[in-house]
Design an enzyme around this catalytic site. Structure first.
Site, PDB file in Angstrom:
ATOM      1  N   ASP A  12      65.751  -3.852  45.396  1.00 48.48           N
ATOM      2  CA  ASP A  12      67.188  -4.110  45.350  1.00 48.48           C
ATOM      3  C   ASP A  12      67.983  -2.936  44.804  1.00 48.48           C
ATOM      4  O   ASP A  12      69.015  -3.119  44.160  1.00 48.48           O
ATOM      5  CB  ASP A  12      67.488  -5.391  44.537  1.00 48.48           C
ATOM      6  CG  ASP A  12      66.684  -6.563  45.019  1.00 48.48           C
ATOM      7  OD1 ASP A  12      66.584  -6.735  46.237  1.00 48.48           O
ATOM      8  OD2 ASP A  12      66.129  -7.304  44.188  1.00 48.48           O
ATOM      9  N   LYS A  15      68.619   0.284  49.082  1.00 50.39           N
ATOM     10  CA  LYS A  15      67.946   1.144  50.069  1.00 50.39           C
ATOM     11  C   LYS A  15      68.578   1.035  51.457  1.00 50.39           C
ATOM     12  O   LYS A  15      68.657   2.020  52.177  1.00 50.39           O
ATOM     13  CB  LYS A  15      66.456   0.772  50.177  1.00 50.39           C
ATOM     14  CG  LYS A  15      65.666   1.073  48.936  1.00 50.39           C
ATOM     15  CD  LYS A  15      64.212   0.706  49.104  1.00 50.39           C
ATOM     16  CE  LYS A  15      63.941  -0.786  49.116  1.00 50.39           C
ATOM     17  NZ  LYS A  15      64.208  -1.488  47.858  1.00 50.39           N
ATOM     18  N   GLY A  39      65.116  -8.019  51.645  1.00 48.57           N
ATOM     19  CA  GLY A  39      66.468  -8.403  52.046  1.00 48.57           C
ATOM     20  C   GLY A  39      67.322  -7.153  51.986  1.00 48.57           C
ATOM     21  O   GLY A  39      67.770  -6.760  50.924  1.00 48.57           O
ATOM     22  N   HIS A  40      67.492  -6.474  53.114  1.00 48.58           N
ATOM     23  CA  HIS A  40      68.204  -5.194  53.119  1.00 48.58           C
ATOM     24  C   HIS A  40      69.603  -5.387  53.701  1.00 48.58           C
ATOM     25  O   HIS A  40      69.752  -5.634  54.889  1.00 48.58           O
ATOM     26  CB  HIS A  40      67.402  -4.160  53.918  1.00 48.58           C
ATOM     27  CG  HIS A  40      66.093  -3.791  53.269  1.00 48.58           C
ATOM     28  ND1 HIS A  40      65.121  -3.052  53.878  1.00 48.58           N
ATOM     29  CD2 HIS A  40      65.631  -4.045  52.022  1.00 48.58           C
ATOM     30  CE1 HIS A  40      64.096  -2.880  53.040  1.00 48.58           C
ATOM     31  NE2 HIS A  40      64.388  -3.487  51.916  1.00 48.58           N
ATOM     32  N   GLN A 225      60.986  -3.362  48.823  1.00 47.48           N
ATOM     33  CA  GLN A 225      60.707  -3.561  47.386  1.00 47.48           C
ATOM     34  C   GLN A 225      60.791  -2.204  46.652  1.00 47.48           C
ATOM     35  O   GLN A 225      61.635  -1.405  46.999  1.00 47.48           O
ATOM     36  CB  GLN A 225      59.350  -4.233  47.152  1.00 47.48           C
ATOM     37  CG  GLN A 225      59.285  -5.685  47.650  1.00 47.48           C
ATOM     38  CD  GLN A 225      58.949  -5.833  49.120  1.00 47.48           C
ATOM     39  OE1 GLN A 225      58.067  -5.184  49.627  1.00 47.48           O
ATOM     40  NE2 GLN A 225      59.635  -6.707  49.821  1.00 47.48           N
TER      41      GLN A 225
END
Ligand code: IMP
Length: 424
Positions: A12, A15, A39-40, A225
């Site tokens: 988080d 990225k 979750g990007h 991650q």
């Protein structure tokens, strides 16, 4: 140019914005580990999209995106993601290539992940997406891979699923006392149909990528991650089940040559799930960071734990991930703080540590963080586009981080959109 974007904290770090911004320079953007636990979030104008499985370089029309062998794939999630992106007007299906060796997250993996998390007295705080159980099967040589969906007939696949899932069904029923069963013939048929419906290209992606590198193409590896969640180098057992650091590119995509590694450092620290967090601020400072930084999980919606920047951990992660340039993100979130703290070293029984002696939670729970306090800049910086225009207090904060980690900061993000970036 062959590059990797790696999270240097517990994920988080922002990225996706970085990848979206840099993707225009690359011919391929590649996910090499993890799965739909990621979750990007990418923001373009008033459009926001959360990528879970597809590489977030996809919004850039010139990049082909690759899901390499190290990724664990949830077919349902992949279909939903492709459909949502196409509905938003981004041609997707024709630009995705998937490795024939990627493993598939089956329903029983997700059930085991959920049951373990709900029944275990010692929780990891997983995303419950079946990631750990799927990687367990990969290592145990009991996985179902993309090539199985392509090369086996429905009845052969059913046989294989029946064989490899026996232990799992037994575990679910007898250890977790959960009433679960399925018809392997039906499941095999469903998996094959789901995959066919996706209509994406299957390749030997390790050959494709290495050949394209030889031809001079530019490749960007998108880490999910972060180093501190890496199965080998993170705060084990409070980690994810893959190599989230640079080390994962070799095993997860078959590429061992990297020209540069861009480490993403958030200007403060967050963590979702359980595990040690030396600079955590479980108080109004943490709440303020959470509110200003919108620190809620993009996959699970869970509030993220928040705290000050931790330089000893960053010294560790940038060394392990071989980071040669830093992209500092979310600096604007600190704008309203009177004072900002940074952990510069750890103390344990009178011993000072510049880099944690061990990543073992026993050590990390026992150490005392030593802080340096900075004066806040107390002014909005989201509109700033050059380093020169930043308030002097912000410059001092940035320069201090850079010299303490010992890696140059090349970019600073002052807001979620592509434009809100300072290039140094
Ligand atoms: P899993 O990857 O779902 O097995 O979860 C293991 C640990 O990694 C948990 O603490 C999760 O919260 C954390 N985790 C997994 N994916 C992400 C991510 O994309 N960002 C932040 N934390 C993550």
């Amino acid at each position: 140019m062959v590059s990797a974007v790696i999270g240097t904290q517990w994920g988080d770090e922002g990225k996706a914005k970085v990848i979206d911004l840099l993707a225009c320079k690359y011919d391929y953007v590649v996910r090499y580990q993890g799965g739909a636990n990621a979750g990007h979030t990418v923001v373009i104008g008033n459009k926001k999209f959360i990528f879970h499985l597809l590489p977030s370089g996809l919004m850039n029309p010139n990049a082909t995106v690759v899901i390499a062998n190290g990724v664990v794939v949830d077919l349902q999630q992949l279909e939903e993601e492709i459909e949502s992106l196409e509905a938003l007007g981004f041609p997707t299906r024709s630009r995705v290539i998937i490795s024939d060796k990627a493993h598939i997250v089956m329903e029983y993996h997700k059930i085991i992940d959920q049951l373990r998390e709900s029944l275990s007295p010692k929780k990891i705080g997983t995303t419950a997406r079946g990631i750990g159980p799927c990687y367990e099967d990969k290592i145990a040589r009991k996985g179902i891979k993309i090539c199985d969906l392509v090369n086996l007939s429905a009845s052969q696949l059913a046989e294989k699923i029946k064989l490899v899932s026996q232990e799992k069904v037994f575990l679910i029923k007898n250890l977790y006392n959960y009433d679960y069963d399925f018809d392997p013939v039906k499941l095999a048929q469903e998996c094959k149909e789901k995959f066919e419906k996706l209509g994406i290209r299957v390749e030997n992606t390790e050959i494709l990528l290495n050949e394209e590198i030889k031809r001079g193409k530019n490749i960007l590896f998108e880490g999910a991650q972060g180093v501190l969640l890496d199965i080998d180098f993170g705060t084990y057992p409070y980690v994810t089940s893959s190599n989230a650091s640079t080390n994962g590119v070799g095993s997860g995509a078959g590429v061992t040559r990297l020209d540069n590694v861009i480490g993403i450092v958030k200007a403060y620290t967050t963590r979702v799930g359980e595990g040690p967090f030396p600079t955590e601020q479980d108080n109004e400072i943490g709440e303020k960071l959470r509110a200003r930084g919108d620190e809620f999980g993009a996959t699970t919606g869970r509030p993220r734990r928040c705290g000050w920047l931790d330089i000893p951990l960053l010294r560790y992660s940038t060394i392990v991930a071989n980071v040669n340039e830093i992209f500092l993100t979310k600096l604007d979130v600190l704008s309203e703080f009177e004072e900002i703290k940074v952990c510069v070293e750890y103390e344990l029984n009178g011993e000072k540590m510049r880099i944690p002696r061990s990543m073992d939670p026993v050590t990390l729970y026992s150490i005392k963080p030593v802080y340096k306090t900075f004066k806040g800049w107390k002014t909005k910086i989201s509109g700033v586009r050059t380093f020169r225009e930043l308030p002097s207090e912000a410059k001092e904060y940035i320069k201090f981080i850079e010299s303490e980690i010992g890696v140059p900061i090349k970019y600073i993000s002052v807001g979620p959109s592509r434009e809100q970036t300072i290039v140094l």
